[in-house]
Design an enzyme around this catalytic site. Structure first.
Site, short mmCIF file in Angstrom:
data_model
loop_
_atom_site.label_atom_id
_atom_site.label_comp_id
_atom_site.label_asym_id
_atom_site.label_seq_id
_atom_site.Cartn_x
_atom_site.Cartn_y
_atom_site.Cartn_z
N GLY A 201 4.20 1.83 -2.57
CA GLY A 201 5.43 1.39 -3.22
C GLY A 201 6.43 0.87 -2.21
O GLY A 201 6.07 0.36 -1.14
N SER A 202 7.71 1.04 -2.53
CA SER A 202 8.79 0.48 -1.72
C SER A 202 9.19 1.43 -0.59
O SER A 202 8.95 2.64 -0.66
CB SER A 202 10.01 0.21 -2.60
OG SER A 202 10.56 1.43 -3.06
N GLU A 223 1.66 3.23 1.96
CA GLU A 223 1.25 1.83 1.87
C GLU A 223 2.44 1.06 1.30
O GLU A 223 2.72 1.14 0.11
CB GLU A 223 0.02 1.70 0.97
CG GLU A 223 -1.22 2.42 1.49
CD GLU A 223 -1.72 1.84 2.80
OE1 GLU A 223 -1.49 0.64 3.06
OE2 GLU A 223 -2.35 2.58 3.57
N CYS A 261 2.05 -6.75 -2.20
CA CYS A 261 2.53 -6.37 -0.87
C CYS A 261 1.96 -7.24 0.24
O CYS A 261 2.55 -7.34 1.31
CB CYS A 261 2.22 -4.90 -0.60
SG CYS A 261 0.45 -4.51 -0.69
#
Length: 494
Positions: A201-202, A223, A261
């Site tokens: 995620g962020s 990640e 991403c």
């Protein structure tokens, strides 16, 4: 929508997180998940899920993100089938310990490195590839012999509900659970004690995850993402240009509408080559997505109004808007943004300081392509770096002079599908790595097991101390075995 949400609500109403985690830990402590037969059965069941329920997966992805079913298979179902087969093929070999070399000084002795599962692990996945980013780490966690809780993103509710229904139907629920819910559920999960947390995620949420994990000294894998650049050299061959630009466009607009991403975030190009690049890319966009990309159904939509507004705000900057050379139309009702090219937007504008995560592609011109190295190094380390060039010298300079999770020359995003190389970030783009055996390793502890005989012992390792023992220890730590023998025989002195 009601059908999808009813399953999610049902799951949340009946779920007790602490009880669920306790039951999973009891299952793990029983030794069940460590057995090769259990791991193999669960992986085969997961493969059956992917083969038999593709229509359910495609429907959920179309509902949440407007993905075309071919895109869904290419980016999620297909890679997962490949990954499960790879794990099944390699599992027996992965589970076997490997022999470790020992110095003669500890003879007679032997040592092995044996992988063991970590325990009960938490996987928190993202909304943009809700099946791929949930099940890819799950494959590694199962293969390594762990009990697992999977928390899908609430931002892709149909996919979350489908994951819960399918996993609970196909896999062993005493060892593998899906827990759905919003931020509150996520916070409750983070309060539990885990043996590992794997988060996709962020960066902002990653900080929350790390803070919670620190309370129990829980190891984490993050990640994340970042602004992944594509360096485009002045390709002389028209064939090379065509292939390169098709790959860039597909990796930007064709993978969840740039909500990925490892999507190309911006292009760096020699100023003299920029106009050629723009014209060829315009033609390629037209060929791939047609005159009306929204009607072609080949570009996914933005996940929700919040993310749509964020992207709209990036374009609303007057100087950014002036840099648009293709596209730029927005349909808020349908959460659709046309594939958009921009040339030289302000470097300090949000579109160049934030990860874009959408179908907006800035093109930054440079005096010479070698300046790309300095530009990349002025930004946070990206998850991926792409470069399209036939110049070996430039390839070497980019490899040695920049830092990123990975570098891919003359293609984009393809590294995600390769089982033989690790996928992961560096610095702000994350840490930890997975895919293939690297997923197995990420969810394993490689335990050192050493055995020694009583046959021989070195008396000089014990007190009382004297200078003779010091001499012997000095020689032993240099692995100077002849020196040890000579000192013992009195033939060598300090």
């Amino acid at each position: 929508m009601e059908d999808f949400m009813s399953s999610s609500s049902r799951n949340n109403n009946n779920n007790n997180i602490e009880t669920a985690v306790k039951e999973l830990r009891e299952t793990f402590n029983s030794g069940k998940t460590k057995e090769e037969s259990w791991r193999t059965t669960q992986l085969k069941n997961l493969l059956s899920l992917l083969m038999e329920k593709q229509e359910h997966i495609h429907t959920a992805l179309q509902h949440d993100l407007g993905k075309h079913h071919v895109e869904s298979f290419r980016d999620e179902v297909g890679p997962l089938i490949k990954s499960v087969n790879y794990a099944l093929k390699g599992l027996k070999k992965w589970m076997v310990g490997k022999k470790a070399d020992l110095p003669i000084a500890v003879f007679p002795a032997s040592a092995h490195l044996v992988p063991e599962p970590l325990g009960v692990v938490l996987i928190i996945s993202s909304w943009n590839f809700p099946f791929g980013l949930s099940l890819e780490p799950l494959i590694g966690a199962i293969a390594a012999g762990n009990a697992v809780v999977l928390k899908p993103s609430e931002l892709s509710p149909a996919s979350s509900s489908t994951l819960a229904d399918l996993i609970h139907s196909y896999l062993d629920t005493k060892a593998i659970r899906v827990i759905e819910g919003d931020v509150t559920v996520g916070q409750q999960l983070l309060q539990q004690k885990w043996d590992k947390i794997f988060f996709t995620g962020s960066a902002s949420v990653a900080r929350i995850v790390m803070t919670a994990a620190a309370k129990n000294l829980t190891p984490v894998a993050l990640e994340l993402g970042g602004k992944c650049p594509a360096v485009v050299d002045s390709l002389s061959s028209s064939w090379d240009r065509k292939i390169a630009f098709n790959r860039i466009i597909s990796a930007k607009f064709g993978a969840c509408a740039g909500q990925a991403c490892i999507a190309v975030d911006y292009i760096l190009v020699d100023k003299k080559f920029a106009s050629t690049l723009v014209e060829v890319m315009k033609a390629a966009i037209l060929k791939m997505y047609g005159e009306n990309p929204k009607e072609s159904k080949t570009v996914a939509r933005i996940v929700n109004k919040s993310h749509f507004s964020r992207l709209k705000n990036l374009l609303d900057d007057p100087m950014v808007k002036d840099s648009i050379v293709h596209g730029g139309s927005l349909d808020e009702d349908n959460l659709f943004i046309e594939p958009t090219l921009l040339v030289d937007p302000p470097i300090k504008a949000g579109i160049m300081t934030e990860e874009i995560f959408g179908p907006l592609l800035p093109i930054i011109t440079l005096e010479k392509i070698e300046d790309s190295i300095e530009f990349i190094n002025s930004m946070p380390k990206p998850l991926a770096l792409y470069a399209f060039t036939n110049n070996e010298t430039l390839m070497k300079k980019l490899s040695a002079g920049t830092s990123s999770g990975s570098i891919l020359f003359n293609d984009a995003m393809l590294q995600y599908a390769a089982d033989s190389i690790p996928f992961g970030g560096v610095g702000g783009s994350g840490f930890g790595r997975y895919h293939g055996k690297f997923s197995f390793d990420e969810f394993s502890h490689e335990k050192a097991i050493m055995r020694r005989s009583y046959l021989l012992d070195f008396w000089f390792r014990y007190p009382p101390w004297n200078d003779n023992k010091l001499q012997l220890l000095r020689s032993a730590y240099r692995f100077d075995y002849l020196g040890v023998v000579l000192i013992i025989l009195g033939l060598k002195r300090s």
